[in-house]
Each structure stands twice: as structure tokens, then as C-alpha cells.
Design a protein around this motif. Structure first.
Motif, PDB file in Angstrom:
ATOM      1  N   THR A 144      12.465  43.345  15.074  1.00  0.00           N
ATOM      2  CA  THR A 144      12.579  43.039  13.645  1.00  0.00           C
ATOM      3  C   THR A 144      13.666  42.003  13.418  1.00  0.00           C
ATOM      4  N   ALA A 145      14.811  42.176  14.071  1.00  0.00           N
ATOM      5  CA  ALA A 145      15.912  41.205  13.948  1.00  0.00           C
ATOM      6  C   ALA A 145      15.482  39.854  14.507  1.00  0.00           C
ATOM      7  N   ALA A 146      14.796  39.867  15.635  1.00  0.00           N
ATOM      8  CA  ALA A 146      14.335  38.613  16.245  1.00  0.00           C
ATOM      9  C   ALA A 146      13.338  37.901  15.330  1.00  0.00           C
ATOM     10  N   LYS A 147      12.479  38.666  14.679  1.00  0.00           N
ATOM     11  CA  LYS A 147      11.495  38.088  13.761  1.00  0.00           C
ATOM     12  C   LYS A 147      12.198  37.408  12.586  1.00  0.00           C
ATOM     13  N   ALA A 148      13.241  38.048  12.057  1.00  0.00           N
ATOM     14  CA  ALA A 148      13.997  37.461  10.951  1.00  0.00           C
ATOM     15  C   ALA A 148      14.685  36.179  11.395  1.00  0.00           C
TER      16      ALA A 148
ATOM     17  N   TRP B  72      28.053  42.929   3.639  1.00  0.00           N
ATOM     18  CA  TRP B  72      27.139  42.412   2.618  1.00  0.00           C
ATOM     19  C   TRP B  72      25.676  42.575   3.003  1.00  0.00           C
ATOM     20  N   LEU B  73      25.439  42.903   4.255  1.00  0.00           N
ATOM     21  CA  LEU B  73      24.073  42.970   4.760  1.00  0.00           C
ATOM     22  C   LEU B  73      23.451  44.322   4.448  1.00  0.00           C
ATOM     23  N   ARG B  74      22.430  44.279   3.601  1.00  0.00           N
ATOM     24  CA  ARG B  74      21.739  45.505   3.207  1.00  0.00           C
ATOM     25  C   ARG B  74      20.265  45.380   3.561  1.00  0.00           C
ATOM     26  N   VAL B  75      19.779  46.292   4.392  1.00  0.00           N
ATOM     27  CA  VAL B  75      18.383  46.284   4.806  1.00  0.00           C
ATOM     28  C   VAL B  75      17.880  47.712   4.814  1.00  0.00           C
ATOM     29  N   ASP B  76      16.745  47.934   4.179  1.00  0.00           N
ATOM     30  CA  ASP B  76      16.091  49.234   4.245  1.00  0.00           C
ATOM     31  C   ASP B  76      15.239  49.226   5.510  1.00  0.00           C
TER      32      ASP B  76
ATOM     33  N   ALA C 123      20.505  43.858  15.162  1.00  0.00           N
ATOM     34  CA  ALA C 123      19.600  45.008  15.011  1.00  0.00           C
ATOM     35  C   ALA C 123      20.397  46.307  14.879  1.00  0.00           C
ATOM     36  N   GLU C 124      21.454  46.422  15.667  1.00  0.00           N
ATOM     37  CA  GLU C 124      22.285  47.629  15.620  1.00  0.00           C
ATOM     38  C   GLU C 124      22.975  47.764  14.265  1.00  0.00           C
ATOM     39  N   VAL C 125      23.532  46.673  13.766  1.00  0.00           N
ATOM     40  CA  VAL C 125      24.224  46.684  12.474  1.00  0.00           C
ATOM     41  C   VAL C 125      23.265  47.070  11.353  1.00  0.00           C
ATOM     42  N   CYS C 126      22.050  46.572  11.417  1.00  0.00           N
ATOM     43  CA  CYS C 126      21.065  46.797  10.352  1.00  0.00           C
ATOM     44  C   CYS C 126      20.217  48.041  10.560  1.00  0.00           C
TER      45      CYS C 126
ATOM     46  N   ALA D 254      12.228  42.844   8.039  1.00  0.00           N
ATOM     47  CA  ALA D 254      12.541  41.504   8.556  1.00  0.00           C
ATOM     48  C   ALA D 254      12.706  40.521   7.399  1.00  0.00           C
ATOM     49  N   ALA D 255      11.891  40.641   6.360  1.00  0.00           N
ATOM     50  CA  ALA D 255      12.011  39.765   5.189  1.00  0.00           C
ATOM     51  C   ALA D 255      13.327  40.036   4.461  1.00  0.00           C
ATOM     52  N   GLN D 256      13.706  41.300   4.365  1.00  0.00           N
ATOM     53  CA  GLN D 256      14.982  41.643   3.735  1.00  0.00           C
ATOM     54  C   GLN D 256      16.144  41.044   4.522  1.00  0.00           C
ATOM     55  N   LEU D 257      16.070  41.156   5.829  1.00  0.00           N
ATOM     56  CA  LEU D 257      17.108  40.603   6.690  1.00  0.00           C
ATOM     57  C   LEU D 257      17.164  39.083   6.540  1.00  0.00           C
TER      58      LEU D 257
END
Length: 127
Positions: free
Chosen positions: A53-57, A7-11, A44-47, A18-21
Motif C-alpha cells: 500500500t505504501a509502495a503504491k502511494a 500529521w500523517l493520518r491514514v485509515d 508502512a509501519e508508521v501508517c 493508498a489514496a489517503q497516503l
């Protein structure tokens, strides 16, 4: 092993990845489809985003009260009951302050709505 999060979709190329995540995880939390997040590195790898960026989210989700981080134990979604109780306590405090200061209900509600809009805009621009 990397978690499956279909379900996780990130451009990843977008400046607001990060906002999308953040939004994707918050939505999954609200729907009850997620209890625990993978590590920052695995997320981060999945996205297909940088670990920063993942840490920021995750940091913005923690600031919003959606997740709790516990070092090596990982990051878990806060049950909505806890979030709602925290929000209720904060709103009760704000109501007491408004009443004791003589600020009316209409003005208080307008101030709260303005604060919500400001916070929403701020969290999106800092994520």
C-alpha cells in the motif's frame, strides 16, 4: 528507527488507504513540511498499512511528479519549482499544438479542465 510523522493520518482499514497516503504526502509537500520520505517499509509501519500500500502511494506520487525515487538513496519531495517548470513546459507544448491545429482558447481550456478532472478521478481510483 521509524520517522515521526504526526500529521500523517491514514485509515489503514479503508479500501483507499493508498489514496489517503498519497493525498497526505502531497499536501505536506505543498505546504513545504516534508523534504524526504522514510523507506517504504518504515512508511508502512508508521501508517499501519501493508508495504504494498505504501509502495503504491509512492508510485502514484512519483507519477504525479511530486516525489523522486532514487533507489537506496530514498524518496525525496521534488521542489515545487521543478514541478512548476515541468508543468509549464508541458502546457507550452500543448498550447503550441492547439495553435498549430487551429483549436481555439476556449476549446483548449475546456479540454484541459476535462483532462484534469479525468486524471484526478483516475489517480484516485488507481491509488
Amino acid at each position: 528507527m521509524v520517522a515521526e510523522l504526526p500529521w500523517l493520518r491514514v485509515d489503514a482499514s479503508a479500501p483507499n488507504a493508498a489514496a489517503q497516503l498519497h493525498d497526505s504526502i502531497a499536501n505536506a509537500a505543498a505546504e513545504g513540511t516534508l523534504e524526504k520520505l522514510p523507506s517504504v517499509r518504515a512508511l508502512a509501519e508508521v501508517c499501519h498499512v501493508a508495504p504494498n500500500t505504501a509502495a503504491k502511494a509512492i508510485k502514484s506520487l512519483a507519477a504525479a511528479g511530486i516525489v523522486e525515487t532514487d533507489g537506496r538513496r530514498g524518496t525525496r519531495i521534488k521542489p515545487w519549482g521543478e514541478v512548476e517548470r515541468s508543468l509549464q513546459e508541458a502546457l507550452a507544448h500543448a498550447a503550441r499544438l492547439a495553435v498549430s491545429s487551429g483549436v481555439g482558447a476556449d476549446v483548449s481550456l475546456a479540454m484541459f479542465e476535462a483532462a484534469l478532472r479525468t486524471e484526478a478521478a483516475s489517480s484516485r481510483s488507481t491509488v
